[in-house]
Design an enzyme around this catalytic site. Sequence first.
Site, mmCIF file in Angstrom:
data_model
loop_
_atom_site.group_PDB
_atom_site.id
_atom_site.type_symbol
_atom_site.label_atom_id
_atom_site.label_comp_id
_atom_site.label_asym_id
_atom_site.label_seq_id
_atom_site.Cartn_x
_atom_site.Cartn_y
_atom_site.Cartn_z
ATOM 1 C CG ASP A 177 11.688 18.559 -6.945
ATOM 2 O OD1 ASP A 177 11.081 18.913 -7.967
ATOM 3 O OD2 ASP A 177 12.636 17.762 -6.952
ATOM 4 C CE LYS A 214 13.652 29.733 -12.015
ATOM 5 N NZ LYS A 214 13.421 28.838 -13.181
ATOM 6 N N PRO A 220 8.964 31.858 -11.935
ATOM 7 C CG PRO A 220 10.782 32.207 -13.367
ATOM 8 C CD PRO A 220 10.422 31.988 -11.922
ATOM 9 C CG MET A 221 6.102 28.154 -13.258
ATOM 10 S SD MET A 221 5.126 26.988 -12.307
ATOM 11 C CE MET A 221 4.190 28.070 -11.241
ATOM 12 C CB ALA A 222 6.403 30.546 -19.967
ATOM 13 C CD GLN A 280 12.790 34.110 -16.605
ATOM 14 O OE1 GLN A 280 11.962 33.528 -17.304
ATOM 15 N NE2 GLN A 280 13.482 33.511 -15.660
ATOM 16 N N GLY A 327 7.526 26.732 -7.740
ATOM 17 C CA GLY A 327 6.808 26.749 -9.016
ATOM 18 C C GLY A 327 5.569 25.878 -8.948
ATOM 19 C CB CYS A 357 14.149 28.355 -20.750
ATOM 20 S SG CYS A 357 12.743 27.667 -21.642
ATOM 21 C CG ASN A 380 13.111 26.716 -8.545
ATOM 22 O OD1 ASN A 380 13.371 26.492 -9.723
ATOM 23 N ND2 ASN A 380 11.898 26.589 -8.067
HETATM 24 C C1 LIG Z 1 4.864 25.340 -16.934
HETATM 25 C C2 LIG Z 1 6.220 25.851 -16.529
HETATM 26 C C3 LIG Z 1 6.704 27.010 -17.109
HETATM 27 C C4 LIG Z 1 7.962 27.507 -16.734
HETATM 28 N N1 LIG Z 1 8.398 28.673 -17.277
HETATM 29 C C5 LIG Z 1 9.579 29.209 -16.846
HETATM 30 C C6 LIG Z 1 10.006 30.481 -17.314
HETATM 31 O O1 LIG Z 1 9.352 31.151 -18.100
HETATM 32 N N2 LIG Z 1 11.205 30.951 -16.846
HETATM 33 C C7 LIG Z 1 11.972 30.233 -15.955
HETATM 34 O O2 LIG Z 1 13.037 30.710 -15.559
HETATM 35 N N3 LIG Z 1 11.573 29.043 -15.490
HETATM 36 C C8 LIG Z 1 10.390 28.535 -15.902
HETATM 37 N N4 LIG Z 1 9.968 27.338 -15.398
HETATM 38 C C9 LIG Z 1 10.771 26.652 -14.371
HETATM 39 C C10 LIG Z 1 10.284 27.047 -12.979
HETATM 40 O O3 LIG Z 1 10.488 28.424 -12.736
HETATM 41 C C11 LIG Z 1 11.012 26.234 -11.900
HETATM 42 O O4 LIG Z 1 12.379 26.491 -12.022
HETATM 43 C C12 LIG Z 1 10.778 24.737 -12.035
HETATM 44 O O5 LIG Z 1 9.410 24.450 -12.248
HETATM 45 C C13 LIG Z 1 11.267 23.983 -10.774
HETATM 46 O O6 LIG Z 1 10.598 24.450 -9.638
HETATM 47 P P1 LIG Z 1 9.370 23.643 -8.976
HETATM 48 O O7 LIG Z 1 9.840 22.232 -8.717
HETATM 49 O O8 LIG Z 1 9.051 24.388 -7.717
HETATM 50 O O9 LIG Z 1 8.246 23.646 -9.976
HETATM 51 C C14 LIG Z 1 8.737 26.815 -15.774
HETATM 52 C C15 LIG Z 1 8.241 25.642 -15.205
HETATM 53 C C16 LIG Z 1 6.992 25.170 -15.559
HETATM 54 C C17 LIG Z 1 6.478 23.914 -14.919
#
Ligand SMILES: Cc1cc2nc3c(=O)[nH]c(=O)nc-3n(C[C@H](O)[C@H](O)[C@H](O)COP(=O)(O)O)c2cc1C
Length: 361
Positions: A241, A178, A55-57, A109, A263, A139, A239
């Site tokens: 990197d 999460k 999830p990425m808001a 979520q 992500g 978050c 999750n």
């Molecule tokens: C722009 C952005 C928005 C995010 N929004 C959420 C969210 O709404 N809910 C959530 O559980 N995690 C959110 N995350 C965290 C990601 O789901 C993920 O846990 C985090 O980026 C680490 O994974 P990655 O290294 O693959 O990016 C967000 C991350 C980014 C960068």
Amino acid sequence: MRGGQRPALMWVAHRRATDLKRSDCLKRRRMSGKADMEYISIGTVRIAKTAALAPMAGVADTAFRTVMKEFGAAYCVGEMASIKGLCYSDRKTAELLSLTAGERPAAVQLFGCEPEFAAQAVEIAERYEPDIIDLNAGCPVPKVAGNGAGSALMKDPVLFGKMVTALVGAAHVPVTVKIRAGWDAEHINACEIAHIAEECGAAAVAVHARTKTQMYSGNADRNIISAVKQTVKIPVIGNGDVDSVEKCEAMYRETGCDLVMIGRGAYGNPWLFRDIGDFYAGRPAQSPPALDERLDVMRRHIELLVHCKGENVGMKEARAQAAFYLKGMQNAAKYRGMCGRLTKVDDLWELIDLIKSENDL
Ligand SMILES: Cc1cc2nc3c(=O)[nH]c(=O)nc-3n(C[C@H](O)[C@H](O)[C@H](O)COP(=O)(O)O)c2cc1C
């Protein structure tokens, strides 16, 4: 030459060169010819054991999720929606819960810290027919964690347990959580929190292996995911990197997790899901996308965005998305600068035409 058929110009400076350098372990798997795709179950939901979209808001909206699913993301989670916001009939909050057929299996979520609102929020969320409901307990942003929700739930295991219990009690679909590694380096409690989640009926736990205070700095600590996997019996989603087939494989191998979640590695790069899917299906690795394919997918992504949000909002949001797709290519700085000025769909056509003409396509 929109969607022209001229020979593809290979991606000159492909930004994920490491993807090409297959480790011995990867080579062995491909050469073994084992092609049986594995699946995991979250409650009743069956998910290919390849990679899920995190999830990425503000980033992973319907358009983003649809494109990633088209390229093979096994599962995706929507943008977080406030439990209280839903109960107070906030239309914008409810819109975050919309899921289209192409995104499934998919979760919505929820975030919040008010167990007394959970049942009503679940009732509203289930109108959108999610396959799974996920509780955000990771978050770090002040607007969320500063109000006791998101990662702040990890500081209050009792309240966290009440939230999970309330959601599980109300939901007709599996409830997942999460979490992060913990609040800070002195308070790493992912195992304790995952255990509570399991006891309270959660069907899976996703672990972003950083603390809240780390935000997105430093490296995700795979040992934490490994420790959580050894603590609970429900599926553990690893999750942090992962931005290549190698790192996905390392996440599975080093942590024993049941599913990998990606992500930021997916920014402008749906081909990552294709490559991971190919790898786990035992198919040969494909070439990185040629420039014209990259531009075609960027165009499709932005057209979907405009379809979902209208030209005004869609093209504003398209600025960041287009820049992701152009990262790493020749003259990227110039083209990315132009992305920042996108206002109309026609501006996008002009940009694509310019890139094509300057690259003999
Ligand atoms: C722009 C952005 C928005 C995010 N929004 C959420 C969210 O709404 N809910 C959530 O559980 N995690 C959110 N995350 C965290 C990601 O789901 C993920 O846990 C985090 O980026 C680490 O994974 P990655 O290294 O693959 O990016 C967000 C991350 C980014 C960068």
